[in-house]
Each structure stands twice: as C-alpha cells, then as structure tokens.
Design an enzyme around this catalytic site. Structure first.
Site, PDB file in Angstrom:
ATOM      1  N   GLU A 221       0.482  -1.187   0.153  1.00  0.00           N
ATOM      2  CA  GLU A 221       0.224  -0.480  -0.129  1.00  0.00           C
ATOM      3  C   GLU A 221       1.023   1.030  -0.069  1.00  0.00           C
ATOM      4  OE1 GLU A 221      -2.978   0.403   2.754  1.00  0.00           O
ATOM      5  OE2 GLU A 221      -4.013  -1.453   2.169  1.00  0.00           O
TER       6      GLU A 221
ATOM      7  N   HIS B 181      -4.821   6.686   0.961  1.00  0.00           N
ATOM      8  CA  HIS B 181      -3.886   4.897   0.145  1.00  0.00           C
ATOM      9  C   HIS B 181      -4.264   4.996  -0.644  1.00  0.00           C
ATOM     10  CE1 HIS B 181      -7.143   3.754   3.069  1.00  0.00           C
ATOM     11  NE2 HIS B 181      -6.991   2.491   2.582  1.00  0.00           N
TER      12      HIS B 181
ATOM     13  N   HIS C  85      -5.254   0.578  -2.086  1.00  0.00           N
ATOM     14  CA  HIS C  85      -5.379  -1.068  -1.731  1.00  0.00           C
ATOM     15  C   HIS C  85      -4.798  -1.747  -3.586  1.00  0.00           C
ATOM     16  CE1 HIS C  85      -8.912  -0.250   1.280  1.00  0.00           C
ATOM     17  NE2 HIS C  85      -7.999  -0.165   1.478  1.00  0.00           N
TER      18      HIS C  85
ATOM     19  N   ASP D  53      -9.136   0.612   8.192  1.00  0.00           N
ATOM     20  CA  ASP D  53      -9.607   2.084   7.579  1.00  0.00           C
ATOM     21  C   ASP D  53     -10.522   3.005   8.779  1.00  0.00           C
ATOM     22  OD1 ASP D  53      -7.637   2.041   5.881  1.00  0.00           O
ATOM     23  OD2 ASP D  53      -9.150   1.651   4.197  1.00  0.00           O
TER      24      ASP D  53
HETATM   25 ZN   LIG Z   1      -7.456   1.013   3.512  1.00  0.00          ZN
END
Ligand SMILES: [Zn+2]
Length: 133
Positions: free
Chosen positions: A24, A82, A84, A95
């Site tokens: 990530e 961020h 995935h 999250d």
């Molecule tokens: Zn996430």
C-alpha cells in the site's frame, strides 16, 4: 460535500501507488475546505513504514514534517490518501477505525479497478463525490 482534485494530482497518486506495489502507498493531501467543498492544492507523498499490501502507517516523524509543511504553506491537512493494491476502493475495518482518529477525507485508490473513491466519517461513513478539473 465534495472533493475537488485535478487530473494531474490523480496521476501523481496513481503513479505513486503503482510504483509502491505490491505494498500500500500513502500520502497526505493539503488544501482548503469550506462547508460545500474541499480542494486539494498539494500532495505530500509519505512512506508506508509497514511495507504491507494490506495496511499502511505513516511514521510520527514524517507526520510531524507533514504538519510543519502544511503550516509553513498556510494550508490545511484536508485528506489522507492510500491505495489498495489488491482490493477495491472501500475502507477496510482498520481504515474505519483510523478514520475515527483522523477526521479528514479519506481517499482510496484501487489497484484493481484503478478507481479513486473518497470517504468521510460522520455518524457513519459517507462517500464524498470527487470532482476532477
Ligand atoms: Zn485501506
């Protein structure tokens, strides 16, 4: 509520996410916000110290630098980005937990669908419309 981002800012984030694969990637978004809209003005790319494909953490040292930079530029921290790499752009349970302690817009990029989605936690998680210009 909507998030305004430019095509080139999206490209910076998508490229960064692709480069950081299989892990990530994460970044902090600076900008300005009012009741109706939040505008991304600058992106601060950060390091995912977990080096994980399913989680991310920004170090406290880097976060200090992030907030200092925002202050110097007279901008607000308006979002956390961020990626995935292997799933869709929906907040994971982790999250959701971190959204409670970081009440800004969360932007997630999916390496699968190549899609950006934005979320904000009110009493529950709401999706924020993204306007690209
Ligand atoms: Zn996430």
């Amino acid at each position: 509520m909507k998030l305004i981002i430019t095509e080139s800012q999206k490209k910076i984030l998508a490229n960064y996410a692709d480069n950081e694969r299989p892990n990530e990637s994460c970044a902090v978004l600076f900008g300005a916000a009012n009741d109706e809209q939040t505008t991304v003005k600058e992106i601060f790319l950060t390091q995912n110290i977990e080096e994980s494909p399913v989680n991310f953490t920004i170090s406290n040292d880097e976060l200090l630098k992030v907030y200092k930079t925002a202050e110097d530029k007279k901008m607000q921290v308006i979002g956390i980005f961020h990626s995935h790499p292997n799933s869709e752009a929906y907040p994971s349970e982790t999250d959701k937990r971190f959204m409670q302690s970081n009440p800004v817009i969360w932007v997630i990029y999916s390496g699968v669908t190549k899609d950006f989605k934005a979320y904000f936690l009110e009493s529950e998680i709401i999706q924020v419309a993204i306007e690209v210009n």
